[in-house]
Design a protein around this motif. Sequence first.
Motif, PDB file in Angstrom:
ATOM      1  N   GLN A 121       0.824  -1.205   0.000  1.00 29.80           N
ATOM      2  CA  GLN A 121       0.000   0.000   0.000  1.00 29.80           C
ATOM      3  C   GLN A 121       0.861   1.259   0.000  1.00 29.80           C
ATOM      4  O   GLN A 121       0.470   2.283  -0.552  1.00 29.80           O
ATOM      5  N   LEU A 122       2.033   1.160   0.591  1.00 32.09           N
ATOM      6  CA  LEU A 122       2.916   2.313   0.717  1.00 32.09           C
ATOM      7  C   LEU A 122       3.622   2.653  -0.585  1.00 32.09           C
ATOM      8  O   LEU A 122       3.723   3.822  -0.963  1.00 32.09           O
ATOM      9  N   PHE A 123       4.109   1.633  -1.275  1.00 34.19           N
ATOM     10  CA  PHE A 123       4.958   1.870  -2.434  1.00 34.19           C
ATOM     11  C   PHE A 123       4.157   2.128  -3.717  1.00 34.19           C
ATOM     12  O   PHE A 123       3.085   1.551  -3.908  1.00 34.19           O
ATOM     13  N   PRO A 124       4.712   2.916  -4.638  1.00 32.28           N
ATOM     14  CA  PRO A 124       4.098   3.065  -5.965  1.00 32.28           C
ATOM     15  C   PRO A 124       4.325   1.806  -6.788  1.00 32.28           C
ATOM     16  O   PRO A 124       5.184   0.977  -6.450  1.00 32.28           O
ATOM     17  N   LYS A 125       3.585   1.686  -7.892  1.00 32.44           N
ATOM     18  CA  LYS A 125       3.651   0.470  -8.715  1.00 32.44           C
ATOM     19  C   LYS A 125       5.072   0.164  -9.182  1.00 32.44           C
ATOM     20  O   LYS A 125       5.471  -1.004  -9.230  1.00 32.44           O
ATOM     21  N   GLU A 126       5.828   1.204  -9.540  1.00 29.62           N
ATOM     22  CA  GLU A 126       7.176   0.985 -10.071  1.00 29.62           C
ATOM     23  C   GLU A 126       8.052   0.226  -9.082  1.00 29.62           C
ATOM     24  O   GLU A 126       8.888  -0.596  -9.480  1.00 29.62           O
ATOM     25  N   GLN A 136      13.694 -11.958  -9.833  1.00 28.56           N
ATOM     26  CA  GLN A 136      12.416 -12.257  -9.181  1.00 28.56           C
ATOM     27  C   GLN A 136      11.783 -10.970  -8.688  1.00 28.56           C
ATOM     28  O   GLN A 136      12.412 -10.187  -7.970  1.00 28.56           O
ATOM     29  N   SER A 137      10.544 -10.761  -9.056  1.00 31.93           N
ATOM     30  CA  SER A 137       9.778  -9.641  -8.520  1.00 31.93           C
ATOM     31  C   SER A 137       9.124 -10.098  -7.217  1.00 31.93           C
ATOM     32  O   SER A 137       9.083 -11.302  -6.919  1.00 31.93           O
ATOM     33  N   PRO A 138       8.587  -9.168  -6.425  1.00 28.02           N
ATOM     34  CA  PRO A 138       7.839  -9.587  -5.235  1.00 28.02           C
ATOM     35  C   PRO A 138       6.716 -10.562  -5.572  1.00 28.02           C
ATOM     36  O   PRO A 138       6.432 -11.475  -4.795  1.00 28.02           O
ATOM     37  N   LEU A 139       6.097 -10.400  -6.746  1.00 27.08           N
ATOM     38  CA  LEU A 139       5.020 -11.309  -7.141  1.00 27.08           C
ATOM     39  C   LEU A 139       5.538 -12.724  -7.362  1.00 27.08           C
ATOM     40  O   LEU A 139       4.868 -13.705  -7.015  1.00 27.08           O
ATOM     41  N   HIS A 140       6.720 -12.870  -7.939  1.00 31.73           N
ATOM     42  CA  HIS A 140       7.338 -14.195  -8.088  1.00 31.73           C
ATOM     43  C   HIS A 140       7.493 -14.860  -6.714  1.00 31.73           C
ATOM     44  O   HIS A 140       7.104 -16.019  -6.520  1.00 31.73           O
ATOM     45  N   LEU A 141       8.076 -14.113  -5.769  1.00 30.12           N
ATOM     46  CA  LEU A 141       8.361 -14.692  -4.456  1.00 30.12           C
ATOM     47  C   LEU A 141       7.082 -15.038  -3.703  1.00 30.12           C
ATOM     48  O   LEU A 141       7.001 -16.095  -3.063  1.00 30.12           O
ATOM     49  N   ALA A 142       6.087 -14.166  -3.762  1.00 30.36           N
ATOM     50  CA  ALA A 142       4.823 -14.436  -3.073  1.00 30.36           C
ATOM     51  C   ALA A 142       4.156 -15.682  -3.641  1.00 30.36           C
ATOM     52  O   ALA A 142       3.530 -16.462  -2.916  1.00 30.36           O
ATOM     53  N   THR A 155      -1.444  -7.765  -7.117  1.00 34.25           N
ATOM     54  CA  THR A 155      -2.180  -7.687  -8.375  1.00 34.25           C
ATOM     55  C   THR A 155      -3.139  -6.503  -8.377  1.00 34.25           C
ATOM     56  O   THR A 155      -3.261  -5.785  -9.379  1.00 34.25           O
ATOM     57  N   ARG A 156      -3.810  -6.297  -7.275  1.00 33.73           N
ATOM     58  CA  ARG A 156      -4.732  -5.158  -7.172  1.00 33.73           C
ATOM     59  C   ARG A 156      -4.003  -3.834  -7.343  1.00 33.73           C
ATOM     60  O   ARG A 156      -4.546  -2.884  -7.907  1.00 33.73           O
ATOM     61  N   LYS A 157      -2.763  -3.770  -6.857  1.00 36.63           N
ATOM     62  CA  LYS A 157      -1.982  -2.530  -6.940  1.00 36.63           C
ATOM     63  C   LYS A 157      -1.357  -2.355  -8.322  1.00 36.63           C
ATOM     64  O   LYS A 157      -0.773  -1.314  -8.618  1.00 36.63           O
ATOM     65  N   GLY A 158      -1.482  -3.370  -9.175  1.00 35.92           N
ATOM     66  CA  GLY A 158      -0.999  -3.245 -10.547  1.00 35.92           C
ATOM     67  C   GLY A 158       0.344  -3.863 -10.838  1.00 35.92           C
ATOM     68  O   GLY A 158       0.970  -3.545 -11.860  1.00 35.92           O
ATOM     69  N   ALA A 159       0.814  -4.771  -9.978  1.00 40.17           N
ATOM     70  CA  ALA A 159       2.086  -5.453 -10.247  1.00 40.17           C
ATOM     71  C   ALA A 159       2.010  -6.193 -11.580  1.00 40.17           C
ATOM     72  O   ALA A 159       0.994  -6.802 -11.914  1.00 40.17           O
ATOM     73  N   SER A 160       3.081  -6.143 -12.339  1.00 43.09           N
ATOM     74  CA  SER A 160       3.095  -6.739 -13.676  1.00 43.09           C
ATOM     75  C   SER A 160       3.101  -8.268 -13.628  1.00 43.09           C
ATOM     76  O   SER A 160       3.843  -8.875 -12.861  1.00 43.09           O
ATOM     77  N   LEU A 161       2.280  -8.870 -14.499  1.00 39.94           N
ATOM     78  CA  LEU A 161       2.260 -10.326 -14.638  1.00 39.94           C
ATOM     79  C   LEU A 161       3.220 -10.794 -15.730  1.00 39.94           C
ATOM     80  O   LEU A 161       3.381 -11.998 -15.934  1.00 39.94           O
TER      81      LEU A 161
END
Length: 339
Positions: A121-126, A136-142, A155-161
Amino acid sequence: MSRGDRCKDDSLEDTRIDSGIDSYRPTLQSEDHREPSGDLGGARDKYAVEERVDSAYGSSSITADSLSEIVQACSLSRDAEEQSHELCEENPLTSITEDGDTILHLAIIHEETHIAQELIQLFPKEVLDIQNNLYQSPLHLATYLNLTDVVRELTRKGASLELQDQDGNTALHVACQHGQKECASAMTRDFSYGSLEPVLKIQNWRGLACLHLAALNRKYQLLKLLVKKGADLNVQEGTSGKTALHLAVEMHDIPSVRLLISGGANMNAAMFNGCTPLHLAVGRQDIIIANLLFQAGADSMLRNMEDETALDLADANDDILAVFPFDDIQISGRSVVLS
C-alpha cells in the motif's frame, strides 16, 4: 526397428527436432528459489525484459536479520502518496540488499504477510516491479511461497504479470509449475476471458508457456483455470512444437487428454516432425487415449514427415487397429480407405 517405435521415442532420429519428454524433466524438479542456477552474466544481457526500475534505490548493508528492526523503525503509513514523498536514499525503505532485494522482497521471503501488505500500500507500482539479482519480482516470491493474500494485494496494486525471472518464468508460470492454484486465481481474477492472452503466450527459456507447465505437472485445476481464462490450447512449445495435448498423450495422462479435448484443443495439431497426438498415442500403444482421440474426431490418415500415418505405426497390433474403422485396409504397408 519397427515403424511403431519411431514415434515412441522422438529422440531416436537425428533428423527429429523433437527431443522427447525427457527434455522437460528439469522443469518438474522443485528448486529453492534463492539458489542461483549458474552464471547469469550472458543470460541477463540476452533475456532481460526491461531496464530495472530501482534507480532511486541505493546499495545498503540491510540484511534479512535486520528486517524486523527496520520495519519497527519505519512509519508504515497507509497514506502512500504522503509517505512516498518522504522516501529518500537514507531511508531503509529505499535500500536494497546485495542480492537486489528490497524490504518488500524480504518481508515476503520471511512470510511477514502483514508487513508485506503494508508495504504494498505504501509503495508506488514501479517499486512493486523491482526485480532482484535472480530477476524475481515480489510477485514471483509471493507465488513461490503460496502467499495468496500478498499475491492478491500486489495484483490489485498493478504489479506486472509479464515480468520474467532468470529462467524466463512469469509468476503465473511459477503457479502452474508448483500447483499454486489459489495464487493463480488471485492474480487472474480481474482479467476477463481472453484479456490475459499476452501473459499466457509468454514462453520461458525452455520454450514452455503456462499451459505446458500445467500439463507437464498434472495440475488439473490450473489447466481448467487457464481454459476458463481463454488460453490458446494449441500453443506450441519452442523445442519440438508439441501442444499441451501432445504432452498429455506422452505422459499417458487420460484426465488431461479428456480436459483438453473438451476444451476444444486441436487433435490434429502437428509437431515440427509432423506427428499428431494420435501418432504419439498409437506409437506408445496407448489404446485408451488413441480411442479417445479417434472418437473425438482425430484424423488417422494424416502423415508425418516420414510419410507415416497413425495406422502405419500400429504395426499390426490388433488392439490398436480395432480402434479404427473396418473399411481401412493396408496395401504394401500403406493405409487406404475404400470409397
